[in-house]
Design a protein around this motif. Structure first.
Motif, PDB file in Angstrom:
ATOM      1  N   ARG A 134      15.886 -31.032 -17.994  1.00  0.00           N
ATOM      2  CA  ARG A 134      16.014 -29.610 -17.685  1.00  0.00           C
ATOM      3  C   ARG A 134      17.279 -28.981 -18.276  1.00  0.00           C
ATOM      4  O   ARG A 134      17.691 -27.903 -17.833  1.00  0.00           O
ATOM      5  N   VAL A 135      17.866 -29.639 -19.260  1.00  0.00           N
ATOM      6  CA  VAL A 135      19.054 -29.117 -19.930  1.00  0.00           C
ATOM      7  C   VAL A 135      18.644 -28.516 -21.274  1.00  0.00           C
ATOM      8  O   VAL A 135      18.071 -29.213 -22.123  1.00  0.00           O
ATOM      9  N   ILE A 136      18.954 -27.243 -21.462  1.00  0.00           N
ATOM     10  CA  ILE A 136      18.607 -26.518 -22.682  1.00  0.00           C
ATOM     11  C   ILE A 136      19.882 -26.199 -23.446  1.00  0.00           C
ATOM     12  O   ILE A 136      20.881 -25.782 -22.856  1.00  0.00           O
ATOM     13  N   LYS A 137      19.854 -26.423 -24.743  1.00  0.00           N
ATOM     14  CA  LYS A 137      20.944 -25.939 -25.590  1.00  0.00           C
ATOM     15  C   LYS A 137      20.761 -24.442 -25.753  1.00  0.00           C
ATOM     16  O   LYS A 137      19.776 -23.972 -26.296  1.00  0.00           O
ATOM     17  N   ALA A 138      21.716 -23.656 -25.221  1.00  0.00           N
ATOM     18  CA  ALA A 138      21.625 -22.202 -25.263  1.00  0.00           C
ATOM     19  C   ALA A 138      21.776 -21.701 -26.692  1.00  0.00           C
ATOM     20  O   ALA A 138      22.366 -22.351 -27.554  1.00  0.00           O
ATOM     21  N   ALA A 139      21.251 -20.516 -26.951  1.00  0.00           N
ATOM     22  CA  ALA A 139      21.401 -19.891 -28.262  1.00  0.00           C
ATOM     23  C   ALA A 139      22.863 -19.525 -28.479  1.00  0.00           C
ATOM     24  O   ALA A 139      23.443 -18.760 -27.714  1.00  0.00           O
TER      25      ALA A 139
ATOM     26  N   ASP B 163      33.430 -23.241 -13.372  1.00  0.00           N
ATOM     27  CA  ASP B 163      32.119 -23.810 -13.647  1.00  0.00           C
ATOM     28  C   ASP B 163      31.038 -22.996 -12.929  1.00  0.00           C
ATOM     29  O   ASP B 163      31.208 -22.584 -11.776  1.00  0.00           O
ATOM     30  N   GLY B 164      29.924 -22.770 -13.628  1.00  0.00           N
ATOM     31  CA  GLY B 164      28.806 -22.048 -13.024  1.00  0.00           C
ATOM     32  C   GLY B 164      29.145 -20.621 -12.654  1.00  0.00           C
ATOM     33  O   GLY B 164      28.704 -20.123 -11.623  1.00  0.00           O
ATOM     34  N   TYR B 165      29.910 -19.932 -13.499  1.00  0.00           N
ATOM     35  CA  TYR B 165      30.453 -18.623 -13.112  1.00  0.00           C
ATOM     36  C   TYR B 165      29.407 -17.519 -12.960  1.00  0.00           C
ATOM     37  O   TYR B 165      29.697 -16.487 -12.372  1.00  0.00           O
ATOM     38  N   LEU B 166      28.189 -17.720 -13.456  1.00  0.00           N
ATOM     39  CA  LEU B 166      27.137 -16.715 -13.241  1.00  0.00           C
ATOM     40  C   LEU B 166      26.227 -17.058 -12.057  1.00  0.00           C
ATOM     41  O   LEU B 166      25.304 -16.311 -11.750  1.00  0.00           O
ATOM     42  N   LEU B 167      26.501 -18.170 -11.391  1.00  0.00           N
ATOM     43  CA  LEU B 167      25.599 -18.658 -10.353  1.00  0.00           C
ATOM     44  C   LEU B 167      25.465 -17.695  -9.187  1.00  0.00           C
ATOM     45  O   LEU B 167      24.359 -17.437  -8.706  1.00  0.00           O
ATOM     46  N   ASP B 168      26.563 -17.147  -8.692  1.00  0.00           N
ATOM     47  CA  ASP B 168      26.487 -16.285  -7.512  1.00  0.00           C
ATOM     48  C   ASP B 168      25.595 -15.069  -7.761  1.00  0.00           C
ATOM     49  O   ASP B 168      24.773 -14.698  -6.909  1.00  0.00           O
ATOM     50  N   ASP B 169      25.762 -14.434  -8.921  1.00  0.00           N
ATOM     51  CA  ASP B 169      24.894 -13.295  -9.241  1.00  0.00           C
ATOM     52  C   ASP B 169      23.460 -13.750  -9.459  1.00  0.00           C
ATOM     53  O   ASP B 169      22.508 -13.100  -9.006  1.00  0.00           O
ATOM     54  N   ALA B 170      23.274 -14.871 -10.139  1.00  0.00           N
ATOM     55  CA  ALA B 170      21.932 -15.350 -10.442  1.00  0.00           C
ATOM     56  C   ALA B 170      21.160 -15.734  -9.177  1.00  0.00           C
ATOM     57  O   ALA B 170      19.928 -15.629  -9.133  1.00  0.00           O
ATOM     58  N   LYS B 171      21.873 -16.156  -8.136  1.00  0.00           N
ATOM     59  CA  LYS B 171      21.202 -16.490  -6.874  1.00  0.00           C
ATOM     60  C   LYS B 171      20.462 -15.291  -6.292  1.00  0.00           C
ATOM     61  O   LYS B 171      19.461 -15.455  -5.581  1.00  0.00           O
ATOM     62  N   GLN B 172      20.957 -14.093  -6.565  1.00  0.00           N
ATOM     63  CA  GLN B 172      20.287 -12.895  -6.043  1.00  0.00           C
ATOM     64  C   GLN B 172      18.908 -12.719  -6.689  1.00  0.00           C
ATOM     65  O   GLN B 172      17.993 -12.194  -6.062  1.00  0.00           O
ATOM     66  N   PHE B 173      18.772 -13.171  -7.928  1.00  0.00           N
ATOM     67  CA  PHE B 173      17.468 -13.153  -8.581  1.00  0.00           C
ATOM     68  C   PHE B 173      16.576 -14.239  -8.005  1.00  0.00           C
ATOM     69  O   PHE B 173      15.391 -14.025  -7.777  1.00  0.00           O
ATOM     70  N   ARG B 174      17.179 -15.406  -7.783  1.00  0.00           N
ATOM     71  CA  ARG B 174      16.399 -16.532  -7.268  1.00  0.00           C
ATOM     72  C   ARG B 174      15.747 -16.197  -5.932  1.00  0.00           C
ATOM     73  O   ARG B 174      14.591 -16.594  -5.677  1.00  0.00           O
ATOM     74  N   SER B 175      16.437 -15.453  -5.111  1.00  0.00           N
ATOM     75  CA  SER B 175      15.900 -15.126  -3.790  1.00  0.00           C
ATOM     76  C   SER B 175      14.782 -14.093  -3.857  1.00  0.00           C
ATOM     77  O   SER B 175      14.032 -13.925  -2.893  1.00  0.00           O
ATOM     78  N   GLN B 176      14.644 -13.398  -5.000  1.00  0.00           N
ATOM     79  CA  GLN B 176      13.663 -12.323  -5.127  1.00  0.00           C
ATOM     80  C   GLN B 176      12.459 -12.688  -5.990  1.00  0.00           C
ATOM     81  O   GLN B 176      11.492 -11.934  -6.047  1.00  0.00           O
ATOM     82  N   LEU B 177      12.518 -13.840  -6.657  1.00  0.00           N
ATOM     83  CA  LEU B 177      11.499 -14.196  -7.634  1.00  0.00           C
ATOM     84  C   LEU B 177      10.961 -15.599  -7.398  1.00  0.00           C
ATOM     85  O   LEU B 177      11.663 -16.462  -6.875  1.00  0.00           O
TER      86      LEU B 177
ATOM     87  N   LYS C  43      27.760 -32.046 -11.582  1.00  0.00           N
ATOM     88  CA  LYS C  43      27.940 -31.395 -10.290  1.00  0.00           C
ATOM     89  C   LYS C  43      27.407 -29.975 -10.303  1.00  0.00           C
ATOM     90  O   LYS C  43      26.671 -29.564  -9.393  1.00  0.00           O
ATOM     91  N   ILE C  44      27.747 -29.180 -11.334  1.00  0.00           N
ATOM     92  CA  ILE C  44      27.272 -27.799 -11.365  1.00  0.00           C
ATOM     93  C   ILE C  44      25.781 -27.755 -11.689  1.00  0.00           C
ATOM     94  O   ILE C  44      25.058 -26.874 -11.221  1.00  0.00           O
ATOM     95  N   MET C  45      25.296 -28.724 -12.459  1.00  0.00           N
ATOM     96  CA  MET C  45      23.864 -28.797 -12.720  1.00  0.00           C
ATOM     97  C   MET C  45      23.097 -29.071 -11.427  1.00  0.00           C
ATOM     98  O   MET C  45      22.069 -28.450 -11.151  1.00  0.00           O
ATOM     99  N   ASP C  46      23.602 -30.005 -10.614  1.00  0.00           N
ATOM    100  CA  ASP C  46      22.960 -30.313  -9.336  1.00  0.00           C
ATOM    101  C   ASP C  46      23.005 -29.105  -8.403  1.00  0.00           C
ATOM    102  O   ASP C  46      22.040 -28.831  -7.673  1.00  0.00           O
TER     103      ASP C  46
END
Length: 402
Positions: free
Chosen positions: A26-31, A307-321, A335-338
């Motif tokens: 589940r690890v993708i090399k980002a563009a 580490d994972g600096y976009l996670l908090d904002d991205a969680k708001q999407f996770r809860s809606q989708l 650790k951040i992947m888990d």
């Protein structure tokens, strides 16, 4: 989290389903823009750039940036979908598949991010405005332009299928063309593509629909969507969540990769960490060099890294989708992947960490405590003028294979 074992319910190193595609992990090399196609065609250097993280264990690598039209390039020499580029694209996909990984093509149109004087075409945008970053006025896109570029995305997806790609990632971020239509700061139109959020999202939804209709489920379809532009008056979280809901309801994408920031106004909002002003100034011609030296700190702002600096904002999407989501931003260790997996994300995307160590995933398989050596100096952002690379990494001609 499994309460008995204390481990994530989903292991990031286990296979993951992405539309019709199953990735080995589940690890993708980002563009990350490679800067390795000076003549606008695939080079051996570009193939090697992506072969290394593929051999290093990633589930999928993403080729950036494949323009859907000549006026969609950010600069001269950038890849675009033509008959001339097709053989090289096939060589690239064959090389990645030989390493056991999948390969995605990022498709998009630069819009107002394009430098007109370098590509020979006007920089299209929702509305006319002068862009300090490119030193040119943008040209308002006509409805005919919108229709043409929508179909160009569909054609790019068809070519991706023909040349062996497993996925396409539509670029709806960073105030590139479609992202600029989403942004109320950039989009001042009065027609059906401006004003309300529904109108501003029309271009994105029509493009995603056209791509889906063009290729069906032959390949996976992702969209890289801005969560926010990082500037006052720009596209923001509440609007982005609604656009994500519409894309999910439309059934046009298999996953969203969530990003942030604006190449027009605030590029460091995405990257966090150091702003390499001195290094940027060193490679720029005048008067751009002087501009960076005098006011660059107001454009290339510094934001603290974690580490994972976009996670908090991205969680708001996770809860809606319910749609699969890819977490980007500071993916540097297990650790951040888990934590991403525990938070309901299906994939993670790493950029700078894989520039520093293309073998990162294989190292994690061998030792889960492995930490990325990336120090977020961001000097790799400057390196793409001569071919993107980590300036701290000593190139290793032999890539570690499992």
């Amino acid at each position: 989290m499994n309460t008995r074992t204390g481990k994530p319910e989903i292991d990031v190193l286990s296979p993951g389903k992405l539309g019709p595609l199953t990735l080995r992990n589940r690890v993708i090399k980002a563009a990350t823009f490679e800067g390795l196609t000076p003549q606008g065609v695939v080079t051996d250097q570009l193939i090697e750039f992506h072969r290394q993280p593929a051999a290093g264990g990633v589930g999928m690598t993403t080729v950036a940036y494949c323009a859907v039209a000549p006026d969609g390039r950010t600069a001269a020499g950038q890849l675009q979908w033509t008959d001339e580029t097709a053989p090289g694209m096939r060589r690239l996909t064959d090389a990645i598949h030989a390493e056991g990984a999948a390969v995605s093509a990022q498709i998009g149109h630069a819009g107002p991010v394009a430098a007109s004087k370098h590509i020979g075409y006007p920089a299209l945008a929702p509305s006319r405005a002068f862009r300090v970053t490119t030193q040119n006025f943008s040209k308002p896109a006509t409805v005919a332009d919108i229709t043409r570029i929508t179909e160009a995305h569909a054609n790019a997806a068809r070519r991706a299928v023909e040349t062996g790609f497993d996925a396409v990632e539509m670029h709806f971020g960073h105030n590139y063309l479609i992202s600029s239509f989403l942004s109320p700061k950039v989009n001042k139109r009065k027609d059906n593509y401006g004003g309300s959020l529904e109108n501003r999202a029309r271009f994105a939804r029509e493009t995603a629909r056209a791509v889906r209709d063009a290729v069906g489920d032959k390949i996976a379809i992702l969209a890289k969507l801005n969560m926010d532009d990082g500037v006052p008056g720009g596209f923001w979280l509440d609007e982005s969540i609604q656009v994500a809901k519409w894309l999910e309801a439309d059934g046009s994408v298999d996953a969203l990769e969530l990003t942030a920031g604006s190449s027009l106004f605030n590029p460091m909002y995405l990257f966090k960490g150091d702003a390499p002003l001195r290094e940027f100034a060193a490679v720029m011609p005048q008067p751009t060099k002087l501009g960076i030296q005098t006011v660059g700190k107001h454009f290339l702002k510094e934001y603290p890294y974690k580490d994972g600096y976009l996670l908090d904002d991205a969680k708001q999407f996770r809860s809606q989708l319910t749609l699969p989501l890819v977490l980007l931003g500071g993916i540097t260790n297990k650790k951040i992947m888990d934590e991403a997996m525990n938070s309901g994300f299906q994939f993670v995307a790493a950029g700078r960490a894989l520039l520093r160590d293309p073998d990162m995933v294989n190292h994690l398989i061998e030792d889960a405590t492995t930490e990325s050596l990336c120090n977020h100096c961001n000097k790799c952002m400057v390196a793409f003028y001569g071919g993107t690379h980590c300036v701290l990494r000593v190139p290793n001609p032999t890539v570690h294979k499992r």
